[in-house]
Design a protein around this motif. Structure first.
Motif, mmCIF file in Angstrom:
data_model
loop_
_atom_site.group_PDB
_atom_site.id
_atom_site.type_symbol
_atom_site.label_atom_id
_atom_site.label_comp_id
_atom_site.label_asym_id
_atom_site.label_seq_id
_atom_site.Cartn_x
_atom_site.Cartn_y
_atom_site.Cartn_z
ATOM 1 N N GLU A 11 0.988 5.470 1.278
ATOM 2 C CA GLU A 11 0.429 6.622 1.993
ATOM 3 C C GLU A 11 0.855 7.869 1.229
ATOM 4 O O GLU A 11 2.040 8.102 1.035
ATOM 5 C CB GLU A 11 0.987 6.730 3.408
ATOM 6 N N VAL A 69 -1.929 0.641 -7.056
ATOM 7 C CA VAL A 69 -1.611 0.155 -5.711
ATOM 8 C C VAL A 69 -2.581 0.813 -4.737
ATOM 9 O O VAL A 69 -2.869 2.005 -4.867
ATOM 10 C CB VAL A 69 -0.146 0.503 -5.346
ATOM 11 N N PRO A 70 -3.120 0.065 -3.766
ATOM 12 C CA PRO A 70 -4.026 0.699 -2.779
ATOM 13 C C PRO A 70 -3.355 1.896 -2.108
ATOM 14 O O PRO A 70 -2.254 1.778 -1.558
ATOM 15 C CB PRO A 70 -4.282 -0.421 -1.768
ATOM 16 N N THR A 71 -4.010 3.045 -2.199
ATOM 17 C CA THR A 71 -3.420 4.300 -1.728
ATOM 18 C C THR A 71 -4.316 4.955 -0.695
ATOM 19 O O THR A 71 -5.517 5.100 -0.910
ATOM 20 C CB THR A 71 -3.202 5.262 -2.915
ATOM 21 N N GLU A 72 -3.709 5.335 0.408
ATOM 22 C CA GLU A 72 -4.410 6.099 1.454
ATOM 23 C C GLU A 72 -3.962 7.548 1.319
ATOM 24 O O GLU A 72 -2.791 7.867 1.516
ATOM 25 C CB GLU A 72 -4.031 5.560 2.839
ATOM 26 N N ARG A 94 0.855 -1.194 0.000
ATOM 27 C CA ARG A 94 0.000 0.000 0.000
ATOM 28 C C ARG A 94 0.885 1.236 0.000
ATOM 29 O O ARG A 94 2.092 1.158 0.237
ATOM 30 C CB ARG A 94 -0.954 0.014 1.187
#
Length: 198
Positions: free
Chosen positions: A140, A186-189, A138
């Protein structure tokens, strides 16, 4: 007497600023776009220009008051001077602290990024940090919410790898938005905070 000394210095500084700016613009027209990003002096000065200018303005008042025409500056004048210096420190201090923090994180980091060739590599102290895009668990993406502050351009990207390692890339290297766009699968916060302490 004072203006006779400072005026030529200010004129020389203005001419140098214009000449260097024009030279940078002309060389930028003919230079090849780089795909290797490091903490260069030019990038640091681009981020530090306004905070340093504010700090210089605040600190320049102290010698002016100390060497003023009056035999001794009054308490009121010194209080005003201290208030102005404190105000400029409050404006520029957070940006200077962030800059120092980002420099400690990325002064030995080299980012090789070429989206056209699907290339993303990170080097720490000359050694490649081994990972592929599929190794990213992930991301950030932290940006500054305070858009009109001196520290608004300081942001970072934290890459979390599958094996637990993290790689922090700060705005001291380059503008991070193209990199975040490149890694959009890509999973992004995404977070917006008042102060982006990495």
């Amino acid at each position: 007497m004072k203006s006779a000394i400072f005026r030529p210095l200010l004129e020389i500084a203005a001419v140098l600023f214009l000449v260097l700016g024009a030279a940078r613009w002309v060389t930028g027209l003919f230079s090849k776009r780089t795909h290797v990003y490091q903490t260069t002096a030019a990038r640091q000065m681009r981020l530090l220009f306004w905070p340093l200018l504010a700090l210089g303005a605040g600190l320049s008042v102290v010698p002016a008051v100390a060497m003023g025409g009056e035999p001794a500056a009054s308490t009121f004048v010194w209080l005003l001077t201290a208030g102005f210096v404190l105000f400029t420190l409050l404006l520029s201090g957070p940006a200077l602290l962030l800059h120092l923090r980002y420099w400690t994180l990325n002064h030995e980091t080299t980012l090789v990024f070429q989206p056209a060739n699907n290339l993303l590599e990170v080097y720490e102290a000359g050694q490649r940090v081994a990972f592929e895009r599929r190794d990213l668990a992930r991301i950030e993406r932290v940006t500054c919410r305070a858009r009109r502050s001196f520290w608004a351009r300081y942001d970072y990207l934290r890459l979390h790898l599958q094996d637990g390692r993290t790689v922090v890339l700060t705005s001291l290297l380059t503008d991070l938005e193209p990199l975040a766009t490149f890694l959009r699968n890509v999973p992004t916060e995404r977070r917006a905070v008042a102060w982006c302490w990495g």
